[in-house]
Design an enzyme around this catalytic site. Structure first.
Site: not given
Length: 228
Positions: A46, A137, A141, A209
Site C-alpha cells: 500500500d 480508493c 476506505y 480494491e
C-alpha cells in the site's frame, strides 16, 4: 430531488463493497485478529501504491479547468504524501520495517495492474477521468473505516485501531466526500456514453480494491517467481 451520479454508481458497487467487509483480511483488521505478517505485506504494497496513486492527483491538477478543482487535487496530493504515508511509516516502524525497506518494496502483480489501470484512465481522459480513477480508493476506505469503527474494540486495538480511526475520521470522510462532489459536478450535462465510461472506471477500480485485499491476505506477489 434528482439522484446524484455517485448514488447511481453506488447501486452497482454496494454488493462488492459489502463483500470487502466479509473478506478475511478486512474482518481481521476489524476483529483485531489479523496475522501481523499479512498486515506487513499490505503495508509495504500500500505504501508504494500510494506513490502511484499520488501521480493521479498530479494529473488531475494539471487537467483541471478551474482553480477549485486544481486546489482539491493539490490538497489530495499533499494529504496523501504526508498525512497518509506518515501513518504507513509509523505503522511500519511498529512492525520493524524501516523507511528504506518501504522504499525498496517490489510491486506485486495486483498493485502493478491496479495502478497501471488508474494511470491509463487518468491520462486518456480529462479531469473527470482522474477523479473517477481515484474515487473508489478514498470512498471505499471511508466506507470500510466507518463500518469497522462500530465493531466492538476495533478503534482501541493496539495494532489496527489507528488504521480504523484514520479511515473513519472526519478528515478522511471529507476527502471521500470532496471526491464524490467533484465527480458529481463534472458529470453534469455529460452524455450517457461518457457517464457510462466514468461509472465503469469506478466499478473496475472497486474490483481492483477487492483484489488488493486478496493480495494482502494471500501475501502474493507474482504467479511465477522463477522462469526456468
Amino acid at each position: 430531488m434528482q439522484e446524484k451520479f455517485t448514488d447511481q454508481i453506488f447501486k452497482r458497487i454496494e454488493p462488492l463493497w459489502n463483500a470487502y467487509l466479509e473478506h478475511p483480511f478486512v474482518k481481521g483488521i476489524g476483529e483485531g485478529n489479523l496475522d501481523e505478517a499479512k498486515f506487513k505485506h499490505y503495508l509495504k504494497q500500500d505504501y508504494i501504491y500510494l506513490i502511484e496513486y499520488s501521480r493521479i492527483f498530479a494529473i488531475g491538477a494539471s487537467k483541471s479547468k478551474d482553480l477549485k478543482s486544481m486546489t482539491m487535487f493539490a490538497d489530495l496530493l499533499h494529504g496523501t504524501m504526508n498525512y497518509e504515508m506518515d501513518l504507513h511509516r509509523e505503522y511500519a516502524a511498529q512492525f520493524g520495517i524501516s523507511n528504506e525497506e518501504l522504499e525498496a518494496t517490489e510491486p506485486s502483480a495486483t498493485m502493478t495492474a491496479y495502478t497501471s489501470y488508474m494511470l491509463n484512465k487518468a491520462q486518456l481522459g480529462g479531469v473527470e477521468n482522474a477523479t473517477a480513477a481515484v474515487l473508489a480508493c478514498a470512498w471505499s476506505y471511508n466506507y470500510i473505516g466507518e463500518r469497522l469503527a462500530k465493531w466492538p474494540g476495533a478503534l482501541e486495538h493496539e495494532l489496527y485501531g489507528n488504521w480504523v480511526k484514520m479511515y473513519s475520521s472526519v478528515g478522511f470522510t471529507k476527502i471521500a466526500n470532496d471526491c464524490k462532489d467533484l465527480l458529481n459536478e463534472l458529470a453534469k450535462d455529460k452524455p450517457e456514453d461518457e457517464l457510462k465510461e466514468l461509472e465503469e472506471i469506478v466499478v473496475q477500480t472497486s474490483n481492483f480494491e477487492y483484489m488488493f485485499w486478496e493480495m494482502a491476505e494471500q501475501q502474493s506477489m507474482w504467479p511465477v517467481k522463477v522462469l526456468v
